[in-house]
Design a protein around this motif. Sequence first.
Motif, PDB file in Angstrom:
ATOM      1  N   ALA A   1      -5.072   6.545  -1.321  1.00 47.98           N
ATOM      2  CA  ALA A   1      -5.779   5.273  -1.160  1.00 47.98           C
ATOM      3  C   ALA A   1      -5.746   4.472  -2.452  1.00 47.98           C
ATOM      4  O   ALA A   1      -5.492   3.259  -2.446  1.00 47.98           O
TER       5      ALA A   1
ATOM      6  N   ASP B   1      -6.310   2.898   2.496  1.00 44.77           N
ATOM      7  CA  ASP B   1      -7.679   3.100   1.997  1.00 44.77           C
ATOM      8  C   ASP B   1      -8.666   3.195   3.158  1.00 44.77           C
ATOM      9  O   ASP B   1      -9.561   4.029   3.165  1.00 44.77           O
TER      10      ASP B   1
ATOM     11  N   ASP C   1     -14.737   0.376   3.379  1.00 44.25           N
ATOM     12  CA  ASP C   1     -13.646  -0.537   3.022  1.00 44.25           C
ATOM     13  C   ASP C   1     -13.726  -1.907   3.691  1.00 44.25           C
ATOM     14  O   ASP C   1     -12.717  -2.612   3.734  1.00 44.25           O
TER      15      ASP C   1
ATOM     16  N   ASP D   1      -4.003   0.827  -2.800  1.00 41.88           N
ATOM     17  CA  ASP D   1      -4.758  -0.397  -3.100  1.00 41.88           C
ATOM     18  C   ASP D   1      -4.412  -0.988  -4.462  1.00 41.88           C
ATOM     19  O   ASP D   1      -4.547  -2.203  -4.660  1.00 41.88           O
TER      20      ASP D   1
ATOM     21  N   CYS E   1     -10.564   0.297  -5.286  1.00 40.42           N
ATOM     22  CA  CYS E   1     -10.369   1.105  -4.093  1.00 40.42           C
ATOM     23  C   CYS E   1     -11.676   1.764  -3.646  1.00 40.42           C
ATOM     24  O   CYS E   1     -12.461   2.228  -4.478  1.00 40.42           O
TER      25      CYS E   1
END
Lengths: 308, 308
Positions: free
Chosen positions: A145, A15, A75, A149, A118
Amino acid sequence: MNKVLVFGHKNPDTDTITSAIVYAYLKQQIGIEAEAVRLGEVNNETKFALEKFGFEAPRLISSVVGEAAQVILVDHNEFQQSADGIEEVQITEVIDHHRVANFQTSDPLYYRAEPVGCTATIINKIFKENGVAVPANIAGLMLSAIVSDTLLFKSPTCTEQDVKAGEELAKIAEVDVAEYGLAMLKAGADLSDKSLEDLLSLDAKEFQFGEYKSVVAQVNAVDVNDVLGRQEELESLLNKNVAENGLDLFFFVVTDILNNDSTAVAIGQVADASAKAFGAEIVNGRIQLPGVVSRKKQIVPVLTDALK
Amino acid sequence: MNKVLVFGHKNPDTDTITSAIVYAYLKQQIGIEAEAVRLGEVNNETKFALEKFGFEAPRLISSVVGEAAQVILVDHNEFQQSADGIEEVQITEVIDHHRVANFQTSDPLYYRAEPVGCTATIINKIFKENGVAVPANIAGLMLSAIVSDTLLFKSPTCTEQDVKAGEELAKIAEVDVAEYGLAMLKAGADLSDKSLEDLLSLDAKEFQFGEYKSVVAQVNAVDVNDVLGRQEELESLLNKNVAENGLDLFFFVVTDILNNDSTAVAIGQVADASAKAFGAEIVNGRIQLPGVVSRKKQIVPVLTDALK
């Protein structure tokens, strides 16, 4: 120095790497000079995703000093998980899906955090809000991603929004989610080329739980014994890490991606307290964490509350 | 205890009070039990806006303990500006347009900050994102917040988005912005019923600049001498406040809303340093701040940098 750097956290995961690439792409489309960079080695899962969709890993940096005056964090937000020198630059944006802690700015900024599974799910919305089309290869990265996640939509962190975004992006990327997703997760869980030392830092994040300086590291595996088999060597490495970094806790979690359970090894002065936090005990050096797969939702809040 | 409380900062201004009312209304429309509350007295400007659009002031609370398990913060995030006991409850959302500082959570949350002039400008977007219509009286409150925070679109904090939202909301509320806006600002700048003591706390916010515990208070006036005329009494009150609260700086700003300039009086061990931060000096107890009207954009960042 006029460009803005976009990056995720240290010990990057899928991610973090793909969100940096994708968000820099989005910024470029709306006329902003942006460059995605990374703060660490790219793991096997992320390599698999980058290759599949034809991307190179972003440029590696360790400190932002002298690199840019302005940065965008994706993130993550906690400074200890970010680039060295982060206090010296202006953070103009944060796009994240974690708690907020050890973060501050002098100036107002665009801060967009949502409690979804995510970062890519949020970025997918921002594409729409800006009227920018998502190309197939960018959709593939965002899908990767989300799969990573949410462990293929099975993690308790997964929301309806992640599922919807995943379906939408799979269509644009023209991939079969179940097939591609499992292949990608297995590529990440292939630990055969990793030493135990590598595994400890692969996805390690620092946290301050009350007064206790802590690291919570997580590794995905198809068979947890691939990692936990050599218990003595593992404990000795953890003890060394705790001593060298002045930690009060190293909480090392191995997650079984097929059965969605975890097993942890905890070292440090609050190791017993960390097991108790989950209503568990350390048995033969291990803490069983049935049903636990999410560091963010099932581990960090529990340790935060227990150790405050 | 199931309802979520929505509130802005201590020493509330028009954006803080109206954003709490408006955001609680929006939440109710999408099926969430939300109640707007306030953390302090409603000022004359806000009273003018509430009366104009037919609203009562929200219920006054000082501590959130025992009031609710979950809260939503609007128009602020710094804990020292928030309700007592804020560390004891779960913050599920923040809608804000300030820097982020002295804020943290255990769990992921919805955090929406944008570098625009007013919280209401962001909330206006969230109405659209949720497909909820804005009634005329709610539009009037949001317009009042924008006029207040941007000093009728003249503050350097004012963005194109604030102007656009203001025009849109004025149409829905069916008011002439220029006429209503000036009347509202003048109601706020009517200080005739206030003692000097009242004025110091009317819109005072606490900040930590480096090691220095500070308060930056701001008052709008049509004639700054209405406030600064009694310099000796003012300085004595400021000195008392600094001593009683262990402050390193009390930075008291009087803003001329017709000419868009400010004059400050600074007391505390870093008073001289605070003047220097603006390239100014204390002359006859006053610091001239030409063109300065925004605490957030023109004062706090300057003091943050100078005193770190």
